[in-house]
Design an enzyme around this catalytic site. Structure first.
Site, PDB file in Angstrom:
ATOM      1  N   HIS A 104     -11.533  10.926  -9.329  1.00 30.56           N
ATOM      2  CA  HIS A 104     -10.360  11.147 -10.190  1.00 30.56           C
ATOM      3  C   HIS A 104      -9.377  12.142  -9.590  1.00 30.56           C
ATOM      4  CE1 HIS A 104     -12.716   8.868 -13.069  1.00 30.56           C
ATOM      5  NE2 HIS A 104     -11.639   8.765 -13.820  1.00 30.56           N
ATOM      6  N   GLU A 145     -13.198  -0.178  -0.189  1.00 28.53           N
ATOM      7  CA  GLU A 145     -11.966   0.020  -0.956  1.00 28.53           C
ATOM      8  C   GLU A 145     -11.814  -1.095  -1.997  1.00 28.53           C
ATOM      9  OE1 GLU A 145      -8.367   1.661   1.132  1.00 28.53           O
ATOM     10  OE2 GLU A 145      -7.623  -0.341   0.679  1.00 28.53           O
ATOM     11  N   CYS A 168       0.810  -1.223   0.000  1.00 29.16           N
ATOM     12  CA  CYS A 168       0.000   0.000   0.000  1.00 29.16           C
ATOM     13  C   CYS A 168       0.844   1.274   0.000  1.00 29.16           C
ATOM     14  CB  CYS A 168      -0.956   0.016   1.192  1.00 29.16           C
ATOM     15  SG  CYS A 168      -2.236  -1.245   1.069  1.00 29.16           S
TER      16      CYS A 168
HETATM   17 ZN   LIG Z   1      -5.155   1.459  -1.456  1.00 24.68          ZN
END
Ligand SMILES: [Zn+2]
Length: 113
Positions: free
Chosen positions: A65, A103, A23
């Protein structure tokens, strides 16, 4: 008590520099968001709030975005993103009671103070 649920999505990039795993690398997600709004009274049309207005309000806030590390004033975890969206909806004077940020398909955070 009635709870309305509005679902939206947004695309964004981020990194979690302190993370010891992958990550910490620049990557993106197709985030899914569920915002809950509660009320115990209905208006003359039988609504707590108009879904169209709620969807518009949620869409206006979502950092679509963007590079989240530049937009958020804190860590770009699902936990903080959910809190950030909740706070902005609250600032818009909406009866928000919870925000969930997904997520991935299987990992999300429900923020419900
Ligand atoms: Zn992530």
């Amino acid at each position: 008590m009635y709870t309305l649920i509005v679902k939206e999505t947004f695309e964004a990039a981020h990194t979690i520099p302190e993370h010891s795993g992958k990550c910490k690398n620049l990557h993106g997600h197709s985030y899914r968001v569920e915002a809950e709004f509660s009320g115990d009274e209905l208006d003359s049309m039988g609504m707590v709030k108009d879904f169209a207005d709620l969807k518009k309000a949620v869409r206006r806030i979502l950092p679509d975005h963007t590079y989240l590390n530049d937009v958020l004033d804190g860590p770009t975890t699902a936990e903080y993103i959910a809190q950030w969206i909740f706070t902005h909806l609250k600032q818009d004077d909406l009866p928000v009671t919870a925000v969930t940020v997904w997520e991935t398909e299987n990992c999300g955070c429900l923020y419900k103070p």
